[in-house]
Design a protein around this motif. Structure first.
Motif, PDB file in Angstrom:
ATOM      1  N   SER A  39       0.820  -1.231  -0.123  1.00  0.00           N
ATOM      2  CA  SER A  39      -0.009  -0.194   0.073  1.00  0.00           C
ATOM      3  C   SER A  39       0.892   1.388   0.146  1.00  0.00           C
ATOM      4  O   SER A  39       0.613   2.025  -0.693  1.00  0.00           O
ATOM      5  N   GLY A 127      -9.151  -1.858  -1.271  1.00  0.00           N
ATOM      6  CA  GLY A 127      -9.231  -1.760   0.324  1.00  0.00           C
ATOM      7  C   GLY A 127     -10.662  -2.370   0.902  1.00  0.00           C
ATOM      8  O   GLY A 127     -11.025  -2.111   1.718  1.00  0.00           O
ATOM      9  N   ASP A 463      -6.020   1.313   6.503  1.00  0.00           N
ATOM     10  CA  ASP A 463      -6.401  -0.177   6.154  1.00  0.00           C
ATOM     11  C   ASP A 463      -6.279  -0.991   7.293  1.00  0.00           C
ATOM     12  O   ASP A 463      -5.293  -0.898   8.329  1.00  0.00           O
TER      13      ASP A 463
END
Ligand code: SF4
Ligand code: SF4
Length: 488
Positions: A39, A127, A463
């Motif tokens: 990410s 996500g 996240d």
């Protein structure tokens, strides 16, 4: 003839058992850290200096794999160990023997790259938490509360059962064909300096090494094992009567125990160092917030604008929609507008009442309908975000100057209720997030990771840690609660 005891296998299995007992979450931990690294890279904010303390597990494992190969898979990984032990029992006790055709085996091994691509491109990039209930790792991690976990991760348990059945017949079934982490390590280990050499001119025709290879590698046709599939289990070395396969570093023969010991020492040593660094960070933060006041009850005070707001949550299925009405600054009603929740009936009547009664979204989930209950709470939270004067946002323009300096306490609901955090705001920014109390059995990783992510991103929209989604969401919820008190 007395059969020689395979010393290396005994040492390896003892190591696996120790890791299984003391770090059972190792697979999920490394996998979730890999997700974070991914990410950060995708968002263009990867900074090794900042990432190092809380991503230390994945960084050490990846570095080790690049230099020495897949010791993680052969010696440390919980999932790999479980695959080994299932096969060991079926093979030795029940004498189950099954060999996959070499060509089919080599083709099936590509599936794990497809799994990795799907997870990275679809799940991590979007996500989405839609696939959480399909995760065999979430199911595996929830084994300590099996009845709740079976309800919450039904699909995950079905996949887990499939993996277990596969492991009965095919050694390292999951590792060979399905593991996304194995796919990453397979590529990284191609560069390793540690390899198994096996001069073919000294070979007989027995193919004992090939027939005993955990990963089904065709050693009979190689001089050296350069395959990324090799997990350094050393079964090939121990099974050969001619002592033909040998461990080597940069073409120099070495005792296989040497790189194994280096790998274990490097992993445990550096991992402990990382824990100490994380603890020091936390201790420093605690010291900086102790003398500032905390406020537990104001989350129930008037803090919303009157009106009706719509919110979306994700229960067992996506798009669970609620309508929340605020009157005199309080939650006056919660209506379920639409939901595709097969077992939601009880949750629909109970959870909204509990939310109104407690004026909080941190209420108990209905037994047997945990996902739906959480979905309702998430949707109500979403609606309440709009009812607040403003809230934590991912928009960088609104990150500035919207909080009053001070320390605020917030309450969230993770796997269990009463997850309490203390948030310090300095210069209108989130300066520290401390977990004051939490009853989260598998909370170690999110407790380390989520606060740092929130501080780095200056938002609670970060996240969740894979395998600990509920705890991660609980921390975000609690920080949101604290920040609602810091609004200017
Ligand atoms: S391939 Fe995956 S499950 Fe198997 S040992 Fe490696 S990381 Fe663990
Ligand atoms: S080549 Fe040898 S060390 Fe590598 S996986 Fe096969 S048996 Fe294990």
């Amino acid at each position: 003839m007395i059969k020689k005891i395979p010393k290396l296998q005994i040492i390896r299995h003892i190591t696996q058992i120790i890791f299984l007992i003391f770090i059972p979450e190792l697979f999920t931990l490394v996998f979730s850290q890999l997700k974070e690294i991914y990410s950060m890279i995708v968002k263009g904010n990867f900074n090794i200096g900042e990432a190092w303390p809380h991503l230390i597990g994945a960084i050490i494992i990846m570095t080790l794999t690049i230099i020495l190969g897949r010791f993680f898979c052969g010696w440390f990984c919980t999932f790999g160990a479980v695959n080994d032990f299932i096969y060991l029992v079926s093979h030795k006790l029940f004498k189950i023997k099954f060999r996959v055709n070499e060509e089919i085996d080599s083709k099936l091994k590509y599936i794990k790259y497809v799994v990795l691509l799907f997870i990275a491109a679809v799940i991590w990039t979007s996500g989405s938490s839609y696939f959480d209930s399909y995760s065999p790792w979430n199911a595996f991690a929830g084994m300590d509360n099996i009845s709740g976990a079976v309800v919450q991760y039904t699909a995950g348990f079905i996949i887990l059962a499939f993996i277990a059945i596969g492991a009965i017949f095919i050694e390292r079934f999951f590792c060979r064909y399905l593991c996304p982490l194995g796919a990453v390590f397979s590529v990284l280990s191609k560069l390793r300096i540690f390899k198994i050499s096996k001069p073919t001119d000294e070979c007989g025709n027995c193919r004992l090494c090939t027939n005993n290879c955990s990963m089904g590698i065709g050693l009979y046709k190689m001089e050296k094992v350069s395959s990324g599939e090799c997990i350094n289990c050393f079964k090939c070395i121990e099974v050969c009567h001619r002592k033909n396969p040998q461990a080597s570093i940069l073409n120099e023969r070495v005792n296989p125990l040497f790189p194994s010991a280096v790998a274990i020492a490097a992993f445990t040593g550096l991992n402990s160092l990382g824990s100490v660094m994380s603890k020091n960070n936390s201790a420093a933060h605690v010291g900086s917030t102790n003398n500032i006041s905390a406020d537990n009850n104001s989350s129930k005070e008037d803090k919303y604008k009157d009106g009706t707001y719509t919110g979306i949550g994700h229960g067992k299925n996506p798009d669970l929609k609620v309508s929340v009405t605020i009157k005199d600054g309080k939650i006056a009603s919660v209506e379920i507008v639409s939901a595709n929740e097969p077992k939601g009936k009880e949750a629909f009547s109970v959870v909204p009442k509990e939310i109104i009664g407690s004026q909080s979204t941190s209420v108990d989930a209905v037994t047997g309908a945990t996902l739906t209950s959480k979905g309702i709470m998430e949707a109500v939270n979403d609606a309440l975000k709009q009812a607040k004067i403003s809230n934590v946002s991912t928009d960088s323009s609104s990150k500035e100057n919207k909080y009053k300096d001070g320390t605020y306490t917030g309450i969230g609901h993770g796997k269990n209720p009463d997850l309490k955090v203390s948030v310090t705001v300095k210069d209108s920014k989130i300066a520290s997030v401390e977990i004051v109390s939490a009853n989260e059995p598998k909370g170690k990783e999110p407790i380390n990771v989520i606060p740092k992510e929130i501080i780095a991103a200056q938002t609670t929209s970060v996240d969740a840690v894979t395998g600990a989604t509920l705890t991660s969401k609980g921390i975000m919820m609690a920080v949101n609660d604290a920040l609602s008190k810091a609004q200017k």
